[in-house]
Design an enzyme around this catalytic site. Structure first.
Site, mmCIF file in Angstrom:
data_model
loop_
_atom_site.group_PDB
_atom_site.id
_atom_site.type_symbol
_atom_site.label_atom_id
_atom_site.label_comp_id
_atom_site.label_asym_id
_atom_site.label_seq_id
_atom_site.Cartn_x
_atom_site.Cartn_y
_atom_site.Cartn_z
ATOM 1 N N GLY A 1 39.050 -8.405 60.302
ATOM 2 C CA GLY A 1 39.418 -9.725 60.817
ATOM 3 C C GLY A 1 40.672 -10.232 60.129
ATOM 4 O O GLY A 1 41.487 -9.448 59.626
ATOM 5 N N SER A 2 40.794 -11.538 60.093
ATOM 6 C CA SER A 2 42.042 -12.143 59.629
ATOM 7 C C SER A 2 42.128 -12.148 58.102
ATOM 8 O O SER A 2 41.107 -12.177 57.407
ATOM 9 C CB SER A 2 42.123 -13.581 60.153
ATOM 10 O OG SER A 2 41.023 -14.309 59.661
ATOM 11 N N GLU B 1 51.846 -12.802 61.206
ATOM 12 C CA GLU B 1 51.198 -12.054 62.282
ATOM 13 C C GLU B 1 50.998 -12.982 63.480
ATOM 14 O O GLU B 1 50.281 -13.975 63.380
ATOM 15 C CB GLU B 1 49.841 -11.530 61.789
ATOM 16 C CG GLU B 1 49.172 -10.614 62.791
ATOM 17 C CD GLU B 1 47.829 -10.087 62.294
ATOM 18 O OE1 GLU B 1 47.098 -10.843 61.629
ATOM 19 O OE2 GLU B 1 47.518 -8.919 62.600
ATOM 20 N N LYS C 1 27.487 -8.458 62.986
ATOM 21 C CA LYS C 1 27.821 -9.760 63.579
ATOM 22 C C LYS C 1 29.113 -9.627 64.384
ATOM 23 O O LYS C 1 30.209 -9.569 63.824
ATOM 24 C CB LYS C 1 27.997 -10.849 62.525
ATOM 25 C CG LYS C 1 27.949 -12.235 63.189
ATOM 26 C CD LYS C 1 28.677 -13.310 62.452
ATOM 27 C CE LYS C 1 30.150 -13.333 62.679
ATOM 28 N NZ LYS C 1 30.591 -13.587 64.076
ATOM 29 N N CYS D 1 45.834 -5.045 65.363
ATOM 30 C CA CYS D 1 46.180 -5.252 63.945
ATOM 31 C C CYS D 1 47.440 -4.476 63.574
ATOM 32 O O CYS D 1 48.223 -4.919 62.743
ATOM 33 C CB CYS D 1 45.021 -4.842 63.063
ATOM 34 S SG CYS D 1 44.410 -3.202 63.447
ATOM 35 N N GLY E 1 39.160 -12.859 55.395
ATOM 36 C CA GLY E 1 38.900 -11.733 54.491
ATOM 37 C C GLY E 1 38.956 -12.159 53.026
ATOM 38 O O GLY E 1 38.115 -11.767 52.215
ATOM 39 N N GLU F 1 39.389 -4.817 56.430
ATOM 40 C CA GLU F 1 40.464 -4.366 57.324
ATOM 41 C C GLU F 1 41.088 -5.621 57.901
ATOM 42 O O GLU F 1 40.495 -6.268 58.761
ATOM 43 C CB GLU F 1 39.896 -3.489 58.453
ATOM 44 C CG GLU F 1 39.249 -2.210 57.992
ATOM 45 C CD GLU F 1 40.228 -1.232 57.391
ATOM 46 O OE1 GLU F 1 41.438 -1.354 57.659
ATOM 47 O OE2 GLU F 1 39.790 -0.354 56.633
HETATM 48 P P1 NAD Z 1 38.638 -13.808 62.177
HETATM 49 O O1 NAD Z 1 38.817 -13.500 60.751
HETATM 50 O O2 NAD Z 1 38.779 -15.200 62.633
HETATM 51 O O3 NAD Z 1 37.191 -13.334 62.679
HETATM 52 C C1 NAD Z 1 36.712 -12.036 62.473
HETATM 53 C C2 NAD Z 1 35.209 -12.080 62.336
HETATM 54 O O4 NAD Z 1 34.880 -12.828 61.169
HETATM 55 C C3 NAD Z 1 34.490 -12.758 63.486
HETATM 56 O O5 NAD Z 1 33.272 -12.104 63.735
HETATM 57 C C4 NAD Z 1 34.242 -14.160 62.930
HETATM 58 O O6 NAD Z 1 33.127 -14.808 63.533
HETATM 59 C C5 NAD Z 1 33.955 -13.842 61.483
HETATM 60 N N1 NAD Z 1 34.166 -14.970 60.556
HETATM 61 C C6 NAD Z 1 34.991 -16.043 60.699
HETATM 62 N N2 NAD Z 1 34.883 -16.859 59.635
HETATM 63 C C7 NAD Z 1 33.984 -16.285 58.787
HETATM 64 C C8 NAD Z 1 33.467 -16.637 57.518
HETATM 65 N N3 NAD Z 1 33.838 -17.765 56.889
HETATM 66 N N4 NAD Z 1 32.582 -15.806 56.927
HETATM 67 C C9 NAD Z 1 32.204 -14.659 57.538
HETATM 68 N N5 NAD Z 1 32.652 -14.285 58.754
HETATM 69 C C10 NAD Z 1 33.534 -15.082 59.366
HETATM 70 O O7 NAD Z 1 39.630 -12.808 62.898
HETATM 71 P P2 NAD Z 1 39.981 -12.757 64.433
HETATM 72 O O8 NAD Z 1 40.922 -13.845 64.705
HETATM 73 O O9 NAD Z 1 38.703 -12.664 65.195
HETATM 74 O O10 NAD Z 1 40.705 -11.312 64.525
HETATM 75 C C11 NAD Z 1 42.053 -11.149 64.410
HETATM 76 C C12 NAD Z 1 42.407 -10.580 63.053
HETATM 77 O O11 NAD Z 1 41.734 -9.340 62.830
HETATM 78 C C13 NAD Z 1 43.878 -10.259 62.942
HETATM 79 O O12 NAD Z 1 44.388 -10.700 61.719
HETATM 80 C C14 NAD Z 1 43.905 -8.741 63.032
HETATM 81 O O13 NAD Z 1 45.041 -8.146 62.470
HETATM 82 C C15 NAD Z 1 42.656 -8.373 62.353
HETATM 83 N N6 NAD Z 1 42.217 -7.005 62.719
HETATM 84 C C16 NAD Z 1 42.376 -5.998 61.811
HETATM 85 C C17 NAD Z 1 42.023 -4.688 62.127
HETATM 86 C C18 NAD Z 1 42.200 -3.568 61.135
HETATM 87 O O14 NAD Z 1 41.706 -2.461 61.382
HETATM 88 N N7 NAD Z 1 42.889 -3.787 60.020
HETATM 89 C C19 NAD Z 1 41.496 -4.409 63.393
HETATM 90 C C20 NAD Z 1 41.357 -5.456 64.296
HETATM 91 C C21 NAD Z 1 41.720 -6.762 63.930
#
Ligand code: NAD
Length: 485
Positions: free
Chosen positions: A233-234, A386, A180, A289, A238, A255
């Site tokens: 993601g965030s 962040e 996804k 990230c 997470g 991650e």
């Molecule tokens: P986000 O958590 O909003 O979204 C990430 C993904 O999760 C998207 O595909 C989103 O549609 C999905 N998502 C959102 N809500 C969900 C739910 N309730 N259930 C399941 N999936 C859901 O994050 P973002 O704003 O898109 O990305 C930025 C974040 O990602 C930052 O915190 C960044 O540090 C982190 N990030 C981490 C790494 C790493 O390797 N550690 C790499 C890239 C980004």
């Protein structure tokens, strides 16, 4: 191709291009120009169910999970070949969808994705169990089996690369996948799915379903047919995913975010430290990230460091990411732009000195100018949270012990940097910095060969990349064969 044709992109489920079950669509925009790029099918819970069932059938029926390692390696290498063949189109697609300067996408995103596919292709025929002689009179051995159906959920900052970081090891291990992508950047993942079919991946082994996080993402995490959730993601999402997965004890790797510290000691190679610190926070407009968003600089060089960093920031050019002159792209969305601008206000209100080099900020697109906060403190919000934008928080220190203590005083633990010419100090401090990766005299490189992840908390648990990811996508299973009573 100057800009994308406005076409309707469909879900990829069981090798078929399908509209969403409810017929819903969503739009994706170029964040540098706010132009509409494409409409795509938007998955919801019923599409998730179809995709998970397809992945489960593919897992149980084979041929992928029963293929030899050499066969899996061949398909992964062929997929890497196709990414090379399509390199320029993928660069453009990713650049337009995610708001990345073309040159940066060409240099970073595509090579990283290709390298990762080839690295795990290399592992596919080297995965082996082991014979462990636990008792006399028994043959006891451990088999290494695919973990099963993997839900890969990825964000918008490195859409293709982050997808490949999960898909490549999962496929090498014989898993099947439902991917996804983020709803803001679905295009490269959809293309990746098509190329995977062309590479010879059987139908149902990789399913790609763009959808909203709260709908498709949530449904995927809750689906009983998913064996493992691999999320990037965030921290907020997470943690929610981990809580949901806990209800059925599903495996999870997370991650998450970062607030990476970089410590510049007084003996550092000044020019190199400034150069790497600038790219560490301004690359991808700070939407990284591991962005080096907290810079601890020895007080003796703090002011000259700020001057040099500001001069570098002043050389960045914002604009259409297709133009060669553009070196700083926009943020991904209006919401993200507003969020980052609110942090800029907060930093000023907290009393740090805000430096924004003079320069044109485009009125179209979601741009934020490069911003440096000088003379900040580690207890300010701009040092603790962040920001995910081109905003550096620079904090002076007097001795290295104090700097390490401040660097480690964070909810995050993904990465850290250290600048010194003294090799003994380098090793001693690197071991004490609480981070999954410590860069010394550089900032930001990653390799498919090296594990990537945080030490828990807001940086998450588990590892992408390296040999560690093979553990994440396989299960050790024991056979105990009694040979004699
Ligand atoms: P986000 O958590 O909003 O979204 C990430 C993904 O999760 C998207 O595909 C989103 O549609 C999905 N998502 C959102 N809500 C969900 C739910 N309730 N259930 C399941 N999936 C859901 O994050 P973002 O704003 O898109 O990305 C930025 C974040 O990602 C930052 O915190 C960044 O540090 C982190 N990030 C981490 C790494 C790493 O390797 N550690 C790499 C890239 C980004």
């Amino acid at each position: 191709m100057d800009r994308l044709p406005l076409i309707h992109h469909r879900l990829l489920i069981d090798g078929e291009r399908l509209p969403a079950a409810e017929g819903r669509t969503h739009e994706t925009f170029n964040p540098a120009t706010e132009e509409l790029l494409a409409q795509f099918a938007l998955a919801d819970a019923s599409d998730v169910d179809l995709a998970v069932r397809a992945a489960r059938r593919a897992l149980e029926a084979g041929p992928w999970s029963r293929a030899t390692g050499a066969e899996r390696a061949r398909v992964l290498n062929r997929l890497a070949d196709l990414l090379e063949r399509e390199r320029e189109d993928l660069v453009l697609l990713e650049s337009l969808d995610a708001g990345k300067p073309l040159a940066a996408t060409r240099r970073q995103d595509l090579p990283a994705a290709i390298e990762c596919l080839r690295y795990y292709a290399g592992w596919a025929d080297k995965l082996a169990g082991e014979v462990v002689p636990a008792r006399p009179g028994a043959l006891t051995y451990v088999r290494r089996e695919p973990v099963g159906v993997v839900a890969a959920i990825v964000p918008w900052n490195f859409p293709l690369m982050n997808a490949v970081w999960k898909i490549a090891p999962a496929l090498a291990c014989g898993c099947t996948v439902v991917l996804k992508p983020a709803e803001l950047t679905p295009l490269s993942a959809l293309r990746l799915g098509e190329l995977a079919l062309e590479a010879g991946l059987p139908a149902g082994v990789l399913n790609v379903i763009p959808g909203l996080g709260t709908e498709a993402g949530q449904a995927l995490v809750e689906h009983p047919g998913v064996d493992k959730i691999a999320f990037t993601g965030s921290p907020a999402v997470g943690k929610r995913i981990m809580a949901t997965a806990a209800a059925r004890c599903a495996k999870v790797s997370l991650e998450l975010g970062g607030k990476s510290a970089s410590i510049v000691l007084a003996d550092a190679d000044f020019e190199a430290a400034v150069r790497a610190s600038a790219s560490g926070i301004f690359f991808n407009a700070g939407q990284v990230c591991s962005a080096g968003s907290r810079l601890f600089v020895h007080r003796r060089i703090h002011d000259s460091f700020i001057d040099a960093l500001s001069r570098r920031a002043g050389r960045l050019r914002m604009g259409d990411t297709r133009h060669a002159a553009t070196t700083l792209g926009p943020l991904i969305s209006r919401a993200q732009q507003q969020r980052v601008l609110a942090y800029v206000e907060a930093g000023t209100a907290e009393g740090a000195q805000c430096i924004q080099p003079p320069g044109e900020v485009p009125t179209q697109g979601f741009f934020v100018p490069p911003t440096i906060f000088a003379g900040a403190r580690n207890d300010m919000r701009i040092a603790r949270e962040e920001i995910f934008g081109p905003v550096a928080t620079v904090i002076p220190f007097d001795d290295a012990e104090e700097a390490v203590a401040m660097a480690n005083d964070s909810a995050y633990s993904l990465a850290a940097g250290l600048w010194t010419r003294d090799v003994c100090v380098a090793h001693a401090l690197a071991h004490r910095l609480r981070a999954g990766t410590v860069w010394v005299n550089t900032f930001g490189p990653t390799s498919s060969q090296l594990p990537w992840g945080g030490l828990g908390g807001d940086s998450g648990v588990g590892r992408d990349l390296g040999r560690s990811a093979l553990d994440a996508y396989t299960e050790p299973r024991v056979v105990w064969l009694q040979l004699s009573p």
